[in-house]
Design a protein around this motif. Structure first.
Motif, PDB file in Angstrom:
ATOM      1  N   ILE A 147       0.715  -1.318   0.209  1.00 52.49           N
ATOM      2  CA  ILE A 147       0.356   0.432   0.269  1.00 52.49           C
ATOM      3  C   ILE A 147       0.521   1.162  -0.094  1.00 52.49           C
ATOM      4  CG2 ILE A 147      -0.468   0.361   2.873  1.00 52.49           C
ATOM      5  CD1 ILE A 147      -2.867   0.872   0.148  1.00 52.49           C
ATOM      6  N   ASN A 148       1.430   1.619   0.621  1.00 54.31           N
ATOM      7  CA  ASN A 148       2.934   2.572   0.721  1.00 54.31           C
ATOM      8  C   ASN A 148       2.892   3.077  -0.912  1.00 54.31           C
ATOM      9  OD1 ASN A 148       6.246   1.630  -0.219  1.00 54.31           O
ATOM     10  ND2 ASN A 148       4.984  -0.359   0.927  1.00 54.31           N
ATOM     11  N   GLU A 149       2.970   1.933  -2.311  1.00 55.05           N
ATOM     12  CA  GLU A 149       3.767   2.583  -2.857  1.00 55.05           C
ATOM     13  C   GLU A 149       2.452   3.207  -4.344  1.00 55.05           C
ATOM     14  OE1 GLU A 149       6.296  -1.551  -4.931  1.00 55.05           O
ATOM     15  OE2 GLU A 149       4.356  -2.256  -3.121  1.00 55.05           O
ATOM     16  N   PHE A 150       1.491   2.292  -4.138  1.00 62.45           N
ATOM     17  CA  PHE A 150       0.534   3.244  -4.165  1.00 62.45           C
ATOM     18  C   PHE A 150       0.283   4.548  -3.281  1.00 62.45           C
ATOM     19  CE2 PHE A 150      -4.025   4.805  -4.342  1.00 62.45           C
ATOM     20  CZ  PHE A 150      -4.201   4.346  -5.968  1.00 62.45           C
ATOM     21  N   LEU A 151       0.158   4.850  -2.396  1.00 58.50           N
ATOM     22  CA  LEU A 151       0.007   6.147  -1.047  1.00 58.50           C
ATOM     23  C   LEU A 151       1.330   6.682  -1.734  1.00 58.50           C
ATOM     24  CD1 LEU A 151      -0.268   4.989   2.631  1.00 58.50           C
ATOM     25  CD2 LEU A 151      -2.352   5.966   0.244  1.00 58.50           C
ATOM     26  N   ILE A 152       2.831   6.903  -2.133  1.00 58.94           N
ATOM     27  CA  ILE A 152       3.940   7.724  -2.790  1.00 58.94           C
ATOM     28  C   ILE A 152       3.558   7.895  -4.545  1.00 58.94           C
ATOM     29  CG2 ILE A 152       5.453   6.672  -0.503  1.00 58.94           C
ATOM     30  CD1 ILE A 152       6.858   5.023  -2.797  1.00 58.94           C
ATOM     31  N   GLY A 153       2.634   6.986  -4.861  1.00 59.23           N
ATOM     32  CA  GLY A 153       2.331   7.269  -5.926  1.00 59.23           C
ATOM     33  C   GLY A 153       1.337   8.423  -6.369  1.00 59.23           C
ATOM     34  N   ASN A 154       0.806   8.063  -5.325  1.00 58.43           N
ATOM     35  CA  ASN A 154      -0.337   9.129  -5.564  1.00 58.43           C
ATOM     36  C   ASN A 154       0.044  10.965  -4.854  1.00 58.43           C
ATOM     37  OD1 ASN A 154      -2.730   7.354  -3.343  1.00 58.43           O
ATOM     38  ND2 ASN A 154      -2.459   7.528  -5.718  1.00 58.43           N
ATOM     39  N   LEU A 155       0.923  10.766  -4.050  1.00 57.50           N
ATOM     40  CA  LEU A 155       1.544  11.716  -3.666  1.00 57.50           C
ATOM     41  C   LEU A 155       2.740  12.907  -4.971  1.00 57.50           C
ATOM     42  CD1 LEU A 155       2.868  10.963   0.422  1.00 57.50           C
ATOM     43  CD2 LEU A 155       0.263  12.016  -0.497  1.00 57.50           C
ATOM     44  N   ALA A 156       2.851  11.241  -5.417  1.00 54.07           N
ATOM     45  CA  ALA A 156       4.384  11.989  -6.730  1.00 54.07           C
ATOM     46  C   ALA A 156       3.319  12.784  -7.613  1.00 54.07           C
ATOM     47  CB  ALA A 156       4.690  10.909  -7.160  1.00 54.07           C
ATOM     48  N   GLY A 157       2.004  12.104  -7.519  1.00 52.64           N
ATOM     49  CA  GLY A 157       0.985  13.215  -8.697  1.00 52.64           C
ATOM     50  C   GLY A 157       0.065  14.263  -8.458  1.00 52.64           C
ATOM     51  N   LEU A 158       0.400  14.370  -7.041  1.00 51.10           N
ATOM     52  CA  LEU A 158      -0.335  15.319  -6.311  1.00 51.10           C
ATOM     53  C   LEU A 158       1.675  16.733  -6.440  1.00 51.10           C
ATOM     54  CD1 LEU A 158      -1.773  14.881  -2.669  1.00 51.10           C
ATOM     55  CD2 LEU A 158      -3.056  15.301  -4.730  1.00 51.10           C
ATOM     56  N   PHE A 159       2.479  16.084  -6.247  1.00 49.75           N
ATOM     57  CA  PHE A 159       3.434  16.996  -6.760  1.00 49.75           C
ATOM     58  C   PHE A 159       3.744  17.354  -7.752  1.00 49.75           C
ATOM     59  CE2 PHE A 159       8.051  17.750  -8.354  1.00 49.75           C
ATOM     60  CZ  PHE A 159       8.362  18.533  -7.134  1.00 49.75           C
ATOM     61  N   PHE A 160       3.419  16.118  -9.223  1.00 50.30           N
ATOM     62  CA  PHE A 160       3.502  16.608 -10.819  1.00 50.30           C
ATOM     63  C   PHE A 160       2.349  17.721 -11.185  1.00 50.30           C
ATOM     64  CE2 PHE A 160       1.797  15.442 -14.346  1.00 50.30           C
ATOM     65  CZ  PHE A 160       2.812  16.021 -15.470  1.00 50.30           C
TER      66      PHE A 160
END
Length: 341
Positions: A196-209
């Protein structure tokens, strides 16, 4: 917002995983250092998970709220038809009978939750079992945290990521881990909560982008990050499978998404974009397709292993394109037209 150039990277990750599951006598495993990359290429699944989280944010960031019914229908339409096709293909190639309980676990996407069952039936499906969890929780995360710009999710995600990496690497070097093909291996490698950590950090990367999506030429930076990934896989003896490679995957995804250099022009070429589009079909059917070739060709004719590999890759690409055109894409469009109240 469509990021065409990122699509091809899905094919690269899928291809690496396919090679990692092929016979280790093929010529790629005879090349020094490169063999280490393919032996650890299952880290490509981690890339899929992080990219999935990234794409979810990019796809939905303009919405104030995600409707649960439409969202779940669209996700179901995206992955489930070929998920079932992978099972059906395997049905015609396996000599032993399927257990009814295994079929139920696979169809409901529960196999990864039970150590010893994660690799049941079409074993690449374990990652789709994990994706089901991601898709289940994303609307809640978006509606109550991301859309409200709640900063606590950043702290929570970072803490979950750190705890997961520390625990995973300690566990792999402890007496609790009994080696490959054991329940302990299934637990630390496939259990959904460790991903689940991988999906969550992907979410944060999306927010940053979304906040920083100005285009620049990042060709050199992308090349450096990619080389760093290869060097880590070759020389760093850590357990990258549960998201540790996110340290490099996230910069890679963001840089490629923001890039307007030569690499983007290449990655955005229609043939390469199409390879990215069929990458899910490649991933979820590559084991049944391999078994089919064994039944039809390799049991009757003897080939050099490298010739076998070449035949397999061509056949897999052709089959995946066919599955995409006649099953995945039409089924997706049909299911998305179903209106849910």
């Amino acid at each position: 917002m469509k990021i065409t150039q990122i699509t091809f990277t899905r094919f690269v990750a899928a291809l690496a995983i396919v090679i990692s599951h092929f016979n280790k006598d093929v010529f790629l495993y005879k090349i020094p250092y490169l063999s280490e990359v393919f032996l650890r290429a299952n880290v490509g699944v981690s890339y899929f998970f992080i990219l999935s989280g990234f794409i979810m944010i990019v796809a939905y960031h303009k919405k104030e709220k995600i409707g649960y019914g439409d969202y779940y229908r669209n996700r179901f339409a995206r992955i489930y038809p070929l998920y079932v096709v992978g099972l059906l293909l395997l049905w015609f190639t396996r000599e032993e009978k399927f257990m009814f309980t295994d079929i139920l676990l696979y169809l409901f996407g529960l196999q990864s939750w039970i150590p010893g069952k994660a690799m049941v039936l079409n074993f690449p499906g374990w990652s789709i079992s994990v994706e089901f969890l991601f898709y289940l929780v994303f609307p809640f995360l978006y509606n109550y945290l991301y859309s409200k710009k709640n900063k606590s999710i950043w702290v929570i995600t970072i803490l979950i990521w750190i705890v997961t990496q520390v625990f995973s690497n300690l566990y792999m070097n402890s007496g609790f881990y009994k080696g490959p093909h054991t329940e302990s291996h299934d637990f630390i490698t496939y259990f959904p909560l460790f991903h689940i950590n991988e999906f969550l950090i992907g979410n944060l990367a999306g927010l940053f982008f979304i906040k920083n999506h100005q285009q620049k030429d990042f060709d050199f930076s992308i090349s450096l990050v990619f080389i760093a990934i290869l060097l880590c896989l070759i020389f760093v003896p850590l357990f990258f499978h549960n998201g540790l490679m996110g340290i490099l995957f996230i910069p890679l995804i963001i840089l490629i998404s923001r890039n307007n250099g030569l690499l983007t022009k290449i990655f955005a070429l229609k043939p390469l974009e199409y390879l990215g589009e069929i990458s899910y079909a490649i991933y979820i059917t590559h084991i049944p397709v391999l078994y089919i070739l064994r039944q039809l060709v390799w049991k009757k004719y003897i080939f050099d292993i490298n010739i076998m590999f070449g035949i397999y890759m061509v056949f897999l690409l052709l089959c995946s394109a066919l599955f995409y055109q006649i099953i995945e894409s039409p089924a997706r469009e049909f299911l998305r037209k179903i209106k849910l109240k």
